[in-house]
Design a protein around this motif. Structure first.
Motif, PDB file in Angstrom:
ATOM      1  N   PHE A  49       0.833  -1.201   0.000  1.00 31.64           N
ATOM      2  CA  PHE A  49       0.000   0.000   0.000  1.00 31.64           C
ATOM      3  C   PHE A  49       0.867   1.251   0.000  1.00 31.64           C
ATOM      4  CE2 PHE A  49      -3.634  -2.333   2.411  1.00 31.64           C
ATOM      5  CZ  PHE A  49      -3.963  -3.004   1.242  1.00 31.64           C
ATOM      6  N   SER A  50       1.899   1.242   0.846  1.00 33.13           N
ATOM      7  CA  SER A  50       2.787   2.400   0.918  1.00 33.13           C
ATOM      8  C   SER A  50       3.488   2.650  -0.411  1.00 33.13           C
ATOM      9  CB  SER A  50       3.812   2.198   2.038  1.00 33.13           C
ATOM     10  OG  SER A  50       4.674   3.303   2.148  1.00 33.13           O
ATOM     11  N   GLU A  51       3.870   1.571  -1.092  1.00 42.87           N
ATOM     12  CA  GLU A  51       4.570   1.701  -2.370  1.00 42.87           C
ATOM     13  C   GLU A  51       3.692   2.317  -3.456  1.00 42.87           C
ATOM     14  OE1 GLU A  51       5.921  -2.179  -3.285  1.00 42.87           O
ATOM     15  OE2 GLU A  51       7.433  -2.245  -1.670  1.00 42.87           O
ATOM     16  N   ILE A  52       2.385   2.061  -3.401  1.00 41.68           N
ATOM     17  CA  ILE A  52       1.503   2.613  -4.436  1.00 41.68           C
ATOM     18  C   ILE A  52       0.928   3.975  -4.042  1.00 41.68           C
ATOM     19  CG2 ILE A  52       0.881   0.324  -5.284  1.00 41.68           C
ATOM     20  CD1 ILE A  52      -1.788   0.602  -3.857  1.00 41.68           C
ATOM     21  N   GLY A  53       1.418   4.519  -2.926  1.00 43.42           N
ATOM     22  CA  GLY A  53       1.045   5.889  -2.587  1.00 43.42           C
ATOM     23  C   GLY A  53      -0.018   6.054  -1.531  1.00 43.42           C
ATOM     24  N   THR A 224      -6.612  -5.125  -1.393  1.00 40.83           N
ATOM     25  CA  THR A 224      -5.690  -6.266  -1.457  1.00 40.83           C
ATOM     26  C   THR A 224      -6.156  -7.287  -2.494  1.00 40.83           C
ATOM     27  OG1 THR A 224      -5.085  -6.006   0.871  1.00 40.83           O
ATOM     28  CG2 THR A 224      -4.690  -8.159  -0.131  1.00 40.83           C
ATOM     29  N   GLU A 225      -7.444  -7.585  -2.466  1.00 45.35           N
ATOM     30  CA  GLU A 225      -8.000  -8.553  -3.415  1.00 45.35           C
ATOM     31  C   GLU A 225      -7.855  -8.070  -4.847  1.00 45.35           C
ATOM     32  OE1 GLU A 225     -12.333 -10.579  -4.557  1.00 45.35           O
ATOM     33  OE2 GLU A 225     -12.122  -9.379  -2.730  1.00 45.35           O
ATOM     34  N   MET A 226      -8.127  -6.772  -5.076  1.00 49.69           N
ATOM     35  CA  MET A 226      -8.034  -6.235  -6.439  1.00 49.69           C
ATOM     36  C   MET A 226      -6.583  -6.241  -6.938  1.00 49.69           C
ATOM     37  SD  MET A 226     -11.112  -5.647  -7.432  1.00 49.69           S
ATOM     38  CE  MET A 226     -11.481  -7.112  -6.443  1.00 49.69           C
ATOM     39  N   LEU A 227      -5.647  -5.900  -6.071  1.00 45.47           N
ATOM     40  CA  LEU A 227      -4.245  -5.887  -6.491  1.00 45.47           C
ATOM     41  C   LEU A 227      -3.737  -7.297  -6.780  1.00 45.47           C
ATOM     42  CD1 LEU A 227      -2.822  -3.209  -4.021  1.00 45.47           C
ATOM     43  CD2 LEU A 227      -3.030  -2.988  -6.503  1.00 45.47           C
ATOM     44  N   GLU A 228      -4.248  -8.279  -6.068  1.00 46.58           N
ATOM     45  CA  GLU A 228      -3.859  -9.667  -6.329  1.00 46.58           C
ATOM     46  C   GLU A 228      -4.442 -10.156  -7.649  1.00 46.58           C
ATOM     47  OE1 GLU A 228      -5.178 -11.824  -2.950  1.00 46.58           O
ATOM     48  OE2 GLU A 228      -3.471 -11.230  -1.669  1.00 46.58           O
ATOM     49  N   PHE A 235      -0.530   0.679 -11.332  1.00 45.50           N
ATOM     50  CA  PHE A 235      -0.160   1.770 -12.238  1.00 45.50           C
ATOM     51  C   PHE A 235      -1.236   2.847 -12.294  1.00 45.50           C
ATOM     52  CE2 PHE A 235       1.996  -2.053 -14.013  1.00 45.50           C
ATOM     53  CZ  PHE A 235       3.292  -1.670 -13.710  1.00 45.50           C
ATOM     54  N   VAL A 236      -2.470   2.451 -11.987  1.00 44.67           N
ATOM     55  CA  VAL A 236      -3.559   3.424 -11.926  1.00 44.67           C
ATOM     56  C   VAL A 236      -3.283   4.449 -10.832  1.00 44.67           C
ATOM     57  CG1 VAL A 236      -5.999   3.706 -11.319  1.00 44.67           C
ATOM     58  CG2 VAL A 236      -5.297   1.875 -12.884  1.00 44.67           C
ATOM     59  N   PHE A 237      -2.751   3.991  -9.699  1.00 44.08           N
ATOM     60  CA  PHE A 237      -2.457   4.909  -8.601  1.00 44.08           C
ATOM     61  C   PHE A 237      -1.319   5.854  -8.971  1.00 44.08           C
ATOM     62  CE2 PHE A 237      -4.628   1.383  -6.556  1.00 44.08           C
ATOM     63  CZ  PHE A 237      -5.498   2.035  -5.697  1.00 44.08           C
ATOM     64  N   GLU A 238      -0.351   5.381  -9.750  1.00 42.35           N
ATOM     65  CA  GLU A 238       0.723   6.265 -10.212  1.00 42.35           C
ATOM     66  C   GLU A 238       0.157   7.398 -11.058  1.00 42.35           C
ATOM     67  OE1 GLU A 238       3.692   4.044 -12.252  1.00 42.35           O
ATOM     68  OE2 GLU A 238       4.146   2.734 -10.529  1.00 42.35           O
ATOM     69  N   ARG A 239      -0.777   7.074 -11.950  1.00 44.60           N
ATOM     70  CA  ARG A 239      -1.395   8.100 -12.789  1.00 44.60           C
ATOM     71  C   ARG A 239      -2.228   9.065 -11.935  1.00 44.60           C
ATOM     72  NH1 ARG A 239      -1.640   6.980 -18.278  1.00 44.60           N
ATOM     73  NH2 ARG A 239      -3.576   8.180 -18.465  1.00 44.60           N
ATOM     74  N   TYR A 240      -2.878   8.532 -10.944  1.00 49.35           N
ATOM     75  CA  TYR A 240      -3.717   9.378 -10.090  1.00 49.35           C
ATOM     76  C   TYR A 240      -2.870  10.404  -9.349  1.00 49.35           C
ATOM     77  CZ  TYR A 240      -7.114  10.609  -6.443  1.00 49.35           C
ATOM     78  OH  TYR A 240      -7.954  11.291  -5.594  1.00 49.35           O
ATOM     79  N   HIS A 241      -1.745   9.972  -8.816  1.00 52.50           N
ATOM     80  CA  HIS A 241      -0.894  10.875  -8.044  1.00 52.50           C
ATOM     81  C   HIS A 241      -0.198  11.906  -8.917  1.00 52.50           C
ATOM     82  CE1 HIS A 241      -1.603   8.874  -4.308  1.00 52.50           C
ATOM     83  NE2 HIS A 241      -1.128   7.713  -4.724  1.00 52.50           N
ATOM     84  N   THR A 242      -0.137  11.678 -10.209  1.00 52.12           N
ATOM     85  CA  THR A 242       0.447  12.685 -11.104  1.00 52.12           C
ATOM     86  C   THR A 242      -0.630  13.516 -11.794  1.00 52.12           C
ATOM     87  OG1 THR A 242       0.550  11.028 -12.893  1.00 52.12           O
ATOM     88  CG2 THR A 242       2.521  11.310 -11.505  1.00 52.12           C
TER      89      THR A 242
END
Length: 493
Positions: A49-53, A224-228, A235-242
């Protein structure tokens, strides 16, 4: 409103250890982690979780977070009472305040300075006209003992003017929501299929990704279930944070046909039993027609004991008990949302013995009908010394209940096609009225058996029955501990 960004910055500068880096934009993702979820949320998952922001954890017990992840997050402490009505807030201010203070004091020392906001209420009865005033009194009490920003978790999906003393409200957005958002503080409640939930989640991310301050809280177990299942989701979270537009790859749509509606199936079985009874019991068919078209002749037949069998009356009362169970289930399904059902279960746990809420409602309706019908029959029969056969009262009492078969049929149809709540309420009133009148009509008919004390008999049956029913209605309407939760459950979205 940029208060949360300022709070987070102030807490970060006060930290003795290096805090997690704060994003330059003000879009923040959080996860909700509660005590009963500790077996599914591990230190490894929290590191992901921390890694994805993810920067915020909303929890009712920060101590359940693995110690290795303490310093990776900031915390929203969910310490407030759930489903509180304005009356309960006002009556329990001292108790609620003490509970929240105790919860804050129980926070592990290592993360106590990372608790940046405290939820003083979870899903309160905001629609009530006394909520705002009572919540402000409650907030004043809390501010005297704690120095953390206060918020509450709103059961609504839109934000309105806050009671004084609260910095923000976190609004509930469920799967299926597709309207423009009117709030920037959200806790997402996924349910149903993964595809439907991801579509709503994508909508939330794009609606909050507009440069304004926002916080989106997601259930940790669901994330957790969705990421698995869908690793590319990170990568969606990376786009969101930018600040980029979000497009979530969606799983295939479930094209399997829906299962049989159990309510419809039960109604069809009840109708089939009625048709079979009508077709193969000639006396039953004749009596049913005579009851509604030549009622006085029907009563004479009963008085002269021409209708001897107990079975038709027992059959009809059992049929009506099943109808009552179905009536309760369909009425609640039409008038009360899933959240409203949770409110009823919270306030009236004695009526929810099984895990399946609809099974509880059906069982409640069925056995309530058996009880009330039995009391009614005995009440009419025992004082009447001229009524020599139990089949007589069964026939007098049960026949008008046929009308409720059509009432429940209309409700089931409304449940399938959708209809205005006013029509549903009208049918509910009609169902209860038919049942109420069946007692009074049967008692009036039974009085014709008597040569003496007829008026006294009517007073002890019809008169006392009317007084009792209206007394119960008055008690329910003017007992806040009963009527407020019911109003809350009906009005909640």
């Amino acid at each position: 409103m940029q208060f949360l960004l300022l709070v987070l910055l102030s807490f970060a500068t006060a930290e003795s250890s290096d805090p997690p880096a704060l994003d330059q934009n003000s879009n923040r993702i959080g996860v909700s982690v509660y005590e009963h979820q500790t077996d599914t949320v591990s230190a490894e998952q929290l590191r992901l979780f921390s890694e994805i922001g993810v920067q915020i954890i909303e929890t009712n017990q920060p101590g359940v977070i693995p110690e290795s992840a303490y310093q990776d997050f900031y915390y929203f402490l969910n310490a407030g009472a759930i489903y509180a009505t304005p009356r309960l807030i006002l009556e329990n201010i001292s108790q609620y305040t003490r509970s929240i203070v105790d919860r804050i004091e129980d926070v592990p020392q290592e993360i106590s300075n990372r608790v940046v906001a405290v939820s003083a209420l979870k899903y309160p009865y905001e629609q009530h006209n006394q909520f705002r005033a009572n919540a402000e009194v409650f907030a004043d009490s809390l501010r005297q003992q704690i120095d953390r920003p206060l918020y509450f978790q709103s059961i609504k999906n839109s934000s309105e003017q806050l009671p004084n003393g609260f910095q923000f409200s976190s609004n509930r957005i469920e799967t299926g929501f597709s309207d423009p958002l009117s709030t920037q503080y959200i806790h997402f409640i996924p349910y149903g299929t993964n595809r439907e939930s991801l579509i709503t989640f994508e909508h939330i991310l794009n609606q909050t990704n507009d440069g304004r301050e926002s916080v989106v809280i997601i259930p940790a177990t669901w994330l957790t279930e969705m990421l698995e299942k869908y690793p590319d989701l990170q990568f969606v979270f990376e786009r969101y944070h930018t600040g980029e537009n979000i497009e979530i790859p969606l799983p295939k749509e479930d094209l399997s046909s829906p299962g049989m509606n159990l309510g419809v199936l039960l109604l069809l079985l009840i109708w089939a039993s009625f048709v079979l009874h009508f077709k193969y019991q000639p006396i039953y068919a004749q009596s049913l027609t005579r009851y509604f078209t030549h009622h006085s002749f029907f009563v004479i037949d009963v008085m002269e004991h021409r209708l001897r069998s107990l079975l038709p009356g027992i059959y009809l009362l059992l049929q009506h008990a099943f109808l009552t169970g179905l009536f309760v289930v369909v009425s609640v399904d039409l008038l009360v949302s899933h959240t409203g059902l949770n409110i009823l279960e919270y306030y009236f746990p004695a009526f929810f013995l099984f895990e399946n809420a609809l099974l509880n409602l059906f069982t409640l309706g069925f056995f309530l009908a058996i009880l009330l019908q039995s009391i009614s029959i005995i009440w009419i029969y025992l004082p009447n010394k001229e009524m020599n056969h139990f089949s007589q009262i069964l026939n007098l009492y049960s026949w008008p209940l046929h009308i409720n078969l059509f009432v429940v049929t209309a409700l089931v149809i409304f449940n399938q096609i959708g209809f205005a709540d006013s029509w549903v309420m009208a049918l509910n009133i009609l169902f209860v009225t038919v049942w109420f009148l069946s007692f009074n009509i049967a008692a009036i008919d039974a009085a014709k058996f008597l040569q003496r004390f007829r008026f006294l008999y009517l007073i002890t049956t019809v008169g006392l029955h009317v007084m009792l029913v209206f007394g119960v209605i008055w008690y329910l309407l003017y007992t806040p501990s009963i009527i407020e939760p019911i109003q809350f459950a009906i009005t909640v979205p």
